[in-house]
Design an enzyme around this catalytic site. Sequence first.
Site, PDB file in Angstrom:
ATOM      1  N   CYS A  27     -24.697 -16.124  42.909  1.00 13.54           N
ATOM      2  CA  CYS A  27     -25.409 -16.529  44.132  1.00 13.54           C
ATOM      3  C   CYS A  27     -25.701 -15.344  45.055  1.00 13.54           C
ATOM      4  CB  CYS A  27     -24.597 -17.572  44.900  1.00 13.54           C
ATOM      5  SG  CYS A  27     -23.041 -16.922  45.523  1.00 13.54           S
ATOM      6  N   CYS A  96     -16.839 -19.378  43.410  1.00 16.78           N
ATOM      7  CA  CYS A  96     -16.756 -19.218  44.868  1.00 16.78           C
ATOM      8  C   CYS A  96     -15.300 -19.011  45.279  1.00 16.78           C
ATOM      9  CB  CYS A  96     -17.316 -20.446  45.578  1.00 16.78           C
ATOM     10  SG  CYS A  96     -18.930 -20.936  44.984  1.00 16.78           S
TER      11      CYS A  96
HETATM   12  S1  FES Z   1     -22.357 -20.410  46.447  1.00 12.11           S
HETATM   13 FE1  FES Z   1     -22.074 -18.303  46.886  1.00 12.11          FE
HETATM   14  S2  FES Z   1     -19.962 -18.119  47.258  1.00 12.11           S
HETATM   15 FE2  FES Z   1     -20.221 -20.217  46.823  1.00 12.11          FE
END
Ligand code: FES
Length: 134
Positions: A27, A96
């Site tokens: 992400c 995450c």
């Molecule tokens: S979606 Fe990026 S750290 Fe959780």
Amino acid sequence: MEHFQNPRNVGEISNPDGVGTVGNASCGDIMQIFIKVNGNRIIQATFKAFGCGAAIATSSILTERIKGATIDEALKISERISKEILFQLPREKIPCFTLATNALRLAVEEYRCKQVERHQKEEFDSLKRGAQRG
Ligand code: FES
């Protein structure tokens, strides 16, 4: 959920003994954990996160629980939290959470490297003083 809505230990520590910075490749988010250590005990732990709610909540829990722990205890606490939390998180949120645990591991590595450097410098200075005295 409570740690997401009211995260603890957010921010930087000035002059930290260890900082770990990691990114989530999936992400692009970033996490930093800062530790302050006294006598091998973590007296302060904070985090800065550019991440989702799961990353923020788990960092809040982790930094809260490792305060007052020795370095080795903190790593064990981190493992224990991993086991507790990973069952509660959806599969896609696992990276995450691992941001916080990996950032802590790097912060500890930096702390340990600084300790070795400090010890080596003290030994070198001691040898130098001995050589100067003859
Ligand atoms: S979606 Fe990026 S750290 Fe959780």
